[in-house]
Each structure stands twice: as C-alpha cells, then as structure tokens.
Design a protein around this motif. Structure first.
Motif, PDB file in Angstrom:
ATOM      1  N   GLN A 240       0.834  -1.214   0.000  1.00 17.64           N
ATOM      2  CA  GLN A 240       0.000   0.000   0.000  1.00 17.64           C
ATOM      3  C   GLN A 240       0.863   1.256   0.000  1.00 17.64           C
ATOM      4  N   HIS A 260      -5.022  -3.391  -1.834  1.00 12.11           N
ATOM      5  CA  HIS A 260      -4.361  -2.083  -1.979  1.00 12.11           C
ATOM      6  C   HIS A 260      -3.476  -2.098  -3.221  1.00 12.11           C
ATOM      7  N   GLU A 262      -0.833  -0.454  -4.446  1.00  6.95           N
ATOM      8  CA  GLU A 262      -0.352   0.723  -5.174  1.00  6.95           C
ATOM      9  C   GLU A 262       1.124   0.574  -5.578  1.00  6.95           C
ATOM     10  N   PRO A 283     -10.018   2.204  -4.175  1.00  8.61           N
ATOM     11  CA  PRO A 283      -9.831   3.590  -4.602  1.00  8.61           C
ATOM     12  C   PRO A 283     -10.170   4.615  -3.520  1.00  8.61           C
ATOM     13  N   TYR A 286      -6.955   5.235  -1.611  1.00  8.23           N
ATOM     14  CA  TYR A 286      -6.038   5.945  -2.516  1.00  8.23           C
ATOM     15  C   TYR A 286      -6.412   7.432  -2.577  1.00  8.23           C
ATOM     16  N   TYR A 287      -7.698   7.670  -2.715  1.00  7.15           N
ATOM     17  CA  TYR A 287      -8.211   9.044  -2.831  1.00  7.15           C
ATOM     18  C   TYR A 287      -8.052   9.818  -1.524  1.00  7.15           C
ATOM     19  N   ASP A 291      -2.999   9.684  -2.492  1.00  6.76           N
ATOM     20  CA  ASP A 291      -1.908   8.928  -3.090  1.00  6.76           C
ATOM     21  C   ASP A 291      -1.777   9.353  -4.556  1.00  6.76           C
ATOM     22  N   PRO A 294      -1.162   5.023  -8.678  1.00  8.78           N
ATOM     23  CA  PRO A 294      -2.258   4.052  -8.736  1.00  8.78           C
ATOM     24  C   PRO A 294      -1.736   2.618  -8.866  1.00  8.78           C
ATOM     25  N   SER A 317      -8.276   5.685   6.622  1.00 10.71           N
ATOM     26  CA  SER A 317      -7.891   5.927   5.232  1.00 10.71           C
ATOM     27  C   SER A 317      -9.061   5.916   4.255  1.00 10.71           C
ATOM     28  N   SER A 318     -10.246   5.444   4.696  1.00 12.58           N
ATOM     29  CA  SER A 318     -11.343   5.355   3.723  1.00 12.58           C
ATOM     30  C   SER A 318     -12.706   5.457   4.414  1.00 12.58           C
ATOM     31  N   PHE A 334      -8.350   4.655 -11.570  1.00 14.35           N
ATOM     32  CA  PHE A 334      -7.481   3.490 -11.822  1.00 14.35           C
ATOM     33  C   PHE A 334      -7.568   2.961 -13.259  1.00 14.35           C
TER      34      PHE A 334
END
Ligand code: NIG
Ligand code: FE
Length: 404
Positions: A240, A260, A262, A283, A286-287, A291, A294, A317-318, A334
């Motif tokens: 990640q 993850h 990435e 995602p 990531y968002y 980050d 991708p 994180s999400s 992505f």
C-alpha cells in the motif's frame, strides 16, 4: 416458497467477461436459491410461483459484495485528516501514536451495544446501495477479549441486517501500545489467540498489514503459518505505502486476495497470476490519502489477475459507505472499465472471499442475492457519482429487504 420476479433487464455477470445481459428477463427463486433465470418469453409453461413481482424494466444485478471493510470501530479520525491536509503523512501520524492506535483506544472504550449500533448502521447504509455480502475485519481490538468482541459484533450485524457477513481476523493490523518495541512478542500473542476464536466460529479468513509501519514479511509469514495450521485462508494488506514483497509471500500461501497494491511490482503480479489470487483495489483509500501512484491495473489485466473493488470502509484511510462511488473511482482513478468495476464488486469480489460457488453472478443454482436499480444499463452504475440512491430494492437469499 417460490418467488418470481419478471420484466427486468438482468446483468447476470455470468461467464468470464461481458455483462451477461438478459433484456426482458425473469428470475425464479426457490427458497434462497435461483431455480430459473432467463428470457421471460422462455419461462417454462406451467411454472408456478407463490409470489410474483413486476419490476417494470428496471436493472437487476447480482447483490454487490463489499469484500474489504473494517466496519466495527468507534470514534473518527477527522482531526488526522486535517493534519494530513496540512502535510503530515499517514505514516508519520501512525508513528507518532495516532492512526490505527487511536481507533483502538476509542474502540476498546466502547461497549458491545455501542459498537453494534455503529456497525449495524454502517452495514445498513451499504445494503441501501445494493450490498448483500460484506466482509468485516477485526483489528481495532488487539487484545483477545477485544478482538473477540469485534468478531462477535460482525456476526451479529450480519444476522440483524439479513446480510451475509464474512469475518476476517486482522489482529496483525498494528502493534498495540502495550507491546511497544516488542512486535515479535505481539505476533506470538495474536497467533496464540487464534485457535479459540476459530473454535468459536468467529474466523473465516486471516489477514495482516505487511508494511514498514506495521508487520514485516517474516512476521506476516508466522501469522500465515498459524492460519494454515487451522486450514484458514489468508488475505493481505500489501504494497500500500511501499513494496515490501508481501504479495509474493501471500501468493505462496495461495492467498484469496492481496489488497491495496499501489506499489505492486512485476514479480508480485506474476506470483498473484500463478496463484489465482484476486487483486482487491481500494480507490477510497487511494483518494483519501491523496496517493499519486495508482495500482498497476494494465499489468494486472494483461497478466489475467482477477480484480475486485471494495470500499475499505475504515475511519483512517477510507471513511466512506458509498460502494457505487468506488465503482466510479475505480474507473476514473485506476482505469478500470465500467464492466470490470461491476465484476470487481460482484463475481471477483466473491472469489476474493472464497464464495464464488454460491455468490457473485446470477445463475440457476446460485444464491438469490440481487439488487434492483432505477437505471437503464449497468454501465450507469460506474458513470455517475453522488447522483443519489439508484438502488430501489435488495433481495438477499430470496427475501426482499427494506432499502429506504
Ligand atoms: O486498509 N492499511 C491498513 N488498514 C486500513 C487503514 C486502517 C486505519 O487507518 O485505521 C486500510 O487502509
Ligand atoms: Fe483495509
């Protein structure tokens, strides 16, 4: 009990690619299982149902499967979000004692009923978007007592929401404060807790966070060995924040999924392809972590690695309960196609949970889990974002559940 739904545009997702569209479709459930599905004109003559529902041409898809969530916790981390906006990194916040540890403190302080109320409300929000199966990880307890509380809560949420819940033991999420500087001792401890939790029927799979700020590949291997001794499948939070080589390790245990990704390398991709491990793309994390690297979707696709998409709902994180938004982000951020995205939250998500025999596509013999949307074509699921709630009905095991 036999129930017939007629006049629907059914995206079955059956077969390795394509939407599997049945234009004027009908679907017959016998108990919790699909007994017949096909063109309404081909409905077997003399077929009798106890109940019939007219869907008015609405779109039907397999029930969505959110195959990666951390749904049971207390508190929120909005303050850390502010710090990150000011330039602090997720890793630096974790190293300073915030991050997962701060949610662990809030979760330990919450009662069973508080945790249940919070987690149930979250599960119902997912259900209202069309989710019928949800994976729920532990990992904010980090004592035998608290990990058991989280996993029992997950089971209770499934029963109360009428959804299928798969539980994942993620005690290897962070080193708790009381084990500061003694990560290997903590790994010994969490391995020792597992058999009793498993014996209580609380564990469907075992996960770990393999990362610089969490557990090393050697420590992860010990966790996986413990899972393997109990014949439990494994999954991994892998690559990640950096490339630690966790994916190849997980693939060597025939992991159900690596999540993850990435910073996934070509070696990791090849190992996943050989092991049939699903790549779970997240995602939302990531968002929210802003980050910029991708996951290598084109290379995963070229290697034939099945891709899934999930919310990764968690407070750090999400913090999202919007699976349809994740479909959109999987495409916009992505590069998935809308069909890959929906397959990622149905057929491939079922694989990531070891549930493909009964879940993920609409076919005779599979469990009758589906969602009805006020949309014309399945590509619209990934197209809009924040357009309101297109899901009008959720059927779980042949039973219609309230969505609004
Ligand atoms: O999937 N990466 C580790 N676990 C979670 C985040 C947990 C947290 O920050 O509370 C994730 O992103
Ligand atoms: Fe996660």
């Amino acid at each position: 009990m036999r129930t017939l739904w007629r006049h629907a545009r059914i995206a079955t997702l059956a077969g390795p690619r394509g939407w599997g569209l049945v234009e004027r479709g009908a679907l017959l459930a016998d108990g919790d299982t699909i007994a017949w599905l096909g063109d309404e004109a081909a409905l077997p003559a003399g077929l009798r149902a106890d109940e019939e529902h007219e869907l008015g041409g609405a779109l039907v898809t397999p029930g969505l499967i959110d195959c990666h969530t951390h749904l049971v916790y207390a508190g929120n981390r909005a303050q850390e979000f502010e710090l990150r906006l000011q330039g602090a990194s997720y890793e630096a916040i974790a190293q300073a004692g915030g991050g997962i540890r701060s949610t662990v403190a809030a979760t330990r302080a919450a009662s069973d009923d508080e945790l249940h109320a919070l987690a149930l409300q979250r599960a119902l929000a997912l259900r209202a978007e069309g989710v019928t199966v949800v994976e729920i990880k532990s990992g904010y307890g980090l004592t035998p007592h608290d990990e058991a509380r989280l996993l029992r809560c997950a089971r209770r949420v499934g029963a109360d929401a009428g959804m299928t819940v798969r539980t994942t033991y993620l005690a290897a999420h962070a080193v708790p404060l009381e084990y500061e500087g003694r990560a290997d001792d903590y790994v010994d401890a969490l391995i020792a807790w597992l058999p009793a939790l498993h014996a209580e029927g609380l564990v469907d799979a075992v996960d770990a966070f393999c990362e610089r700020i969490a557990f090393s590949p050697a420590q992860t291997r010990r966790v996986f060995d413990a899972a393997q001794r109990l014949n439990l499948p494994v999954k991994l939070h892998a690559e990640q924040l950096s490339d630690s080589g966790g994916t190849a390790l997980a693939a060597s245990y025939r992991a159900l999924s690596c999540d993850h990704l990435e910073h996934l390398s070509p070696t990791g991709i090849a190992a996943m392809a050989a092991a049939g491990t699903v790549a779970v793309l997240l995602p939302g994390a990531y968002y929210h972590l802003r980050d910029t690297a991708p996951p290598p979707v084109a290379a995963l696709r070229a290697a034939g690695v099945p891709m899934a998409v999930a919310t990764d709902h968690n407070p750090g994180s999400s913090p999202t309960l919007a699976p349809l938004l994740m479909l959109n982000m999987a495409c916009a951020l992505f590069g998935l196609t809308p069909e890959e995205a929906l397959r990622g939250m149905t057929a491939n998500a079922a694989r990531a949970l070891g549930l493909a025999a009964r879940h993920g596509t609409l076919e005779a013999g599979k469990r009758c889990d589906f969602a009805v949307f006020a949309l014309d074509h399945p590509r619209e699921l990934a197209y809009g974002f924040g357009l309101g709630r297109p899901c009008t009905r959720v059927v779980c095991g042949g039973r219609a559940l309230e969505t609004r």
